[in-house]
Design an enzyme around this catalytic site. Structure first.
Site, PDB file in Angstrom:
ATOM      1  N   ALA A 123       1.380  -2.660  -3.307  1.00  0.00           N
ATOM      2  CA  ALA A 123       2.847  -2.797  -3.293  1.00  0.00           C
ATOM      3  C   ALA A 123       3.260  -3.978  -2.426  1.00  0.00           C
ATOM      4  O   ALA A 123       4.145  -4.761  -2.792  1.00  0.00           O
ATOM      5  CB  ALA A 123       3.490  -1.516  -2.772  1.00  0.00           C
ATOM      6  N   ALA A 124       2.606  -4.136  -1.272  1.00  0.00           N
ATOM      7  CA  ALA A 124       2.991  -5.224  -0.361  1.00  0.00           C
ATOM      8  C   ALA A 124       2.707  -6.585  -0.998  1.00  0.00           C
ATOM      9  O   ALA A 124       3.536  -7.500  -0.914  1.00  0.00           O
ATOM     10  CB  ALA A 124       2.258  -5.082   0.964  1.00  0.00           C
ATOM     11  N   PRO A 162      -5.736  -2.813   4.640  1.00  0.00           N
ATOM     12  CA  PRO A 162      -6.971  -2.492   3.924  1.00  0.00           C
ATOM     13  C   PRO A 162      -6.654  -2.043   2.493  1.00  0.00           C
ATOM     14  O   PRO A 162      -5.659  -1.360   2.273  1.00  0.00           O
ATOM     15  CB  PRO A 162      -7.571  -1.320   4.720  1.00  0.00           C
ATOM     16  CG  PRO A 162      -6.798  -1.211   5.982  1.00  0.00           C
ATOM     17  CD  PRO A 162      -5.510  -1.932   5.809  1.00  0.00           C
ATOM     18  N   GLY A 209      -7.291   0.007  -1.106  1.00  0.00           N
ATOM     19  CA  GLY A 209      -7.853   1.295  -1.549  1.00  0.00           C
ATOM     20  C   GLY A 209      -7.773   2.369  -0.488  1.00  0.00           C
ATOM     21  O   GLY A 209      -8.510   3.347  -0.525  1.00  0.00           O
ATOM     22  N   ALA A 210      -6.890   2.211   0.501  1.00  0.00           N
ATOM     23  CA  ALA A 210      -6.834   3.153   1.618  1.00  0.00           C
ATOM     24  C   ALA A 210      -5.552   3.967   1.624  1.00  0.00           C
ATOM     25  O   ALA A 210      -5.284   4.698   2.565  1.00  0.00           O
ATOM     26  CB  ALA A 210      -6.977   2.396   2.928  1.00  0.00           C
ATOM     27  N   GLY A 211      -4.718   3.826   0.592  1.00  0.00           N
ATOM     28  CA  GLY A 211      -3.461   4.576   0.546  1.00  0.00           C
ATOM     29  C   GLY A 211      -2.417   3.987   1.471  1.00  0.00           C
ATOM     30  O   GLY A 211      -1.450   4.657   1.824  1.00  0.00           O
ATOM     31  N   LEU A 212      -2.592   2.723   1.855  1.00  0.00           N
ATOM     32  CA  LEU A 212      -1.656   2.109   2.797  1.00  0.00           C
ATOM     33  C   LEU A 212      -0.717   1.099   2.125  1.00  0.00           C
ATOM     34  O   LEU A 212      -0.048   0.324   2.801  1.00  0.00           O
ATOM     35  CB  LEU A 212      -2.416   1.457   3.955  1.00  0.00           C
ATOM     36  CG  LEU A 212      -3.171   2.457   4.845  1.00  0.00           C
ATOM     37  CD1 LEU A 212      -4.014   1.738   5.881  1.00  0.00           C
ATOM     38  CD2 LEU A 212      -2.198   3.414   5.535  1.00  0.00           C
ATOM     39  N   ASP A 256       6.013   3.332  -2.925  1.00  0.00           N
ATOM     40  CA  ASP A 256       5.317   2.246  -2.201  1.00  0.00           C
ATOM     41  C   ASP A 256       6.094   0.942  -2.270  1.00  0.00           C
ATOM     42  O   ASP A 256       6.275   0.261  -1.262  1.00  0.00           O
ATOM     43  CB  ASP A 256       3.948   1.964  -2.844  1.00  0.00           C
ATOM     44  CG  ASP A 256       2.905   2.993  -2.515  1.00  0.00           C
ATOM     45  OD1 ASP A 256       3.275   4.153  -2.269  1.00  0.00           O
ATOM     46  OD2 ASP A 256       1.714   2.625  -2.523  1.00  0.00           O
ATOM     47  N   SER A 267      -1.299  -1.509  -0.046  1.00  0.00           N
ATOM     48  CA  SER A 267      -1.630  -2.939  -0.103  1.00  0.00           C
ATOM     49  C   SER A 267      -1.174  -3.569  -1.418  1.00  0.00           C
ATOM     50  O   SER A 267      -0.679  -4.697  -1.419  1.00  0.00           O
ATOM     51  CB  SER A 267      -3.125  -3.161   0.107  1.00  0.00           C
ATOM     52  OG  SER A 267      -3.844  -2.636  -0.976  1.00  0.00           O
TER      53      SER A 267
END
Ligand code: PMV
Length: 308
Positions: A88-89, A79, A81-84, A130, A86
Site C-alpha cells: 500500500a505504501a 519489510p 510480506g509482514a502485514g505492515l 491499508d 508495504s
C-alpha cells in the site's frame, strides 16, 4: 519528483472488516519513498518494471500516468510480506510522485481511491484499509456507515467503506515478524468459507467487530490494560477462524510475559504480531529469543507527502 507514504498496522478488526465489521488501523513510523522522473525507457531501480517486485509501481503508473516512460527509484523501510502495508505504501507514494509530475496538487482522498483500485488490479484486495491508512496517516476507523470525523468513503460494487479519523495517544508497539509470508487472498477466502458454513464463525466475526469498537474506546482513554485484554481475545477469535500459525502462537505467548496484550496483525497465517507494552525492550528481547525479527514502532501521524 518524489513522495513518501507510511506503513500500517491493523490494531483490531482484520478479516472481520471484509464482512462489513469495523476495523482500526494506525500508520507506523516506517516509510516508503518513491522517486519518479521521465526517462527513455520504463525502469525501476535500474531494472525492468516487469520484475514482479515492481508490480504495484507498474500498476500505479498504468492508472495515473499517460505520458512517456519513467524511471522510478523505490526506497523502503517497510519489510515486505509482514502485514505492515508495504505494498500500500509503495502504491500510494508512486501515485503521489506521478501526480506531482503531472503538476497536480497532492490529493490524499483521490490517491486513496486510486490506490485501492491498484491493489485490486494486482491482488484482488478485499478492503481499502491499508491504502487509506498510507494516504491519511494517523489512526483510522473503517466501517460501512458514515459517522463523526469522516475522511472519505470508498465504494466498489455494492459495498462501501467509510474511513474515519481517530485521535489516539501515541503508542509504542513491538512487532514480531515470523518471517513466514502468507498470501492474503487465500486466507480471506478461507475465512469466508468458514463464515458461510458455520453460524459460530459468523458470530466470531461479529464479536471481532465489537472488540474493535471497545478497543478504540479503551485506547482513547489510554486504558492499556483493557485494550490489551481485547487484543488477546481478538487474537483467540482469529485463531478460531483459521488464520493463526504455530509460530505466531509462540511469539504471542513470549510477548505476553511483559505486555498488556498481543495479537496477530494483518492477514495472519504467518506474517507479524504486535504487543502493547510499557517494557518494549524486554518484549523485543523475548520475541527475538523466540525466533522472531522484532522491532519497536511508533504510531505515525503523517500520511502521504511530497518530498522536496
Ligand atoms: O494483508 P494485510 O496484512 O494488509 O492485511 C489484510 C487484512 C484483511 O482484513 C485480512 C484483508 C483486508 O483487505 O482487509
Amino acid at each position: 519528483m518524489a513522495a513518501s507514504a507510511p506503513g500500517k498496522l491493523i490494531l483490531f478488526g482484520e478479516h472481520a472488516v471484509v464482512f462489513g465489521e469495523p476495523a482500526l488501523s494506525t500508520a507506523v513510523d516506517l516509510r516508503t519513498e518513491v522517486y519518479a522522473r521521465p526517462h527513455t525507457e520504463w525502469l525501476a531501480d535500474g531494472a525492468s518494471l516487469e520484475d514482479s517486485k515492481y508490480r504495484y509501481v507498474k500498476a500505479a503508473a498504468a492508472r495515473a500516468w499517460k505520458g512517456g516512460p519513467l524511471w522510478f527509484e523505490v526506497r523502503s523501510m517497510i519489510p515486505t510480506g509482514a502485514g505492515l502495508g508495504s505494498s500500500a505504501a509503495v502504491t500510494v507514494a508512486t501515485l503521489a510522485a506521478v501526480a506531482g509530475l503531472r503538476g497536480a496538487p497532492l490529493d490524499p482522498p483521490s490517491i486513496a481511491r486510486t490506490a485501492f483500485d491498484v491493489e485490486h488490479d494486482v491482488q484482488g484486495r478485499a478492503s481499502p484499509i491499508d491504502t487509506s491508512t498510507a494516504a491519511a496517516g494517523g489512526a483510522l476507523l473503517v466501517r460501512p456507515t458514515e459517522g463523526a470525523d469522516l475522511l472519505w468513503t470508498i465504494r466498489r460494487d455494492t459495498r462501501q467503506w467509510c474511513l474515519h479519523r481517530c485521535v489516539l495517544p501515541r503508542l509504542t508497539l513491538v512487532v514480531g515478524n515470523t518471517g513466514i509470508s502468507a498470501a492474503t487472498g487465500p486466507l480471506v477466502a478461507g475465512v469466508k468459507a468458514r463464515v458461510d458454513a458455520s453460524p459460530e464463525d459468523a458470530e466470531r466475526v461479529k464479536e471481532i467487530g465489537q472488540i474493535t469498537l471497545d478497543g478504540l474506546a479503551a485506547l482513547r482513554k489510554n486504558d492499556l490494560g483493557a485494550a490489551g485484554r481485547l487484543m488477546d481475545r481478538d487474537h483467540a477469535l482469529l485463531n478460531a477462524l483459521g488464520v493463526g500459525h504455530p509460530m505466531l502462537e509462540r511469539l504471542v505467548t513470549a510477548a505476553r510475559r511483559h505486555s498488556y496484550g498481543a495479537k496477530l496483525t494483518g492477514a495472519g497465517g504467518g506474517g507479524s504480531m504486535f504487543a502493547l507494552t510499557d517494557e518494549p525492550e524486554k518484549v523485543a528481547a523475548d520475541l527475538r529469543a523466540a525466533g522472531a525479527k522484532a522491532f519497536l514502532l511508533a504510531t505515525e501521524p503523517e500520511g502521504v507527502r511530497r518530498l522536496p
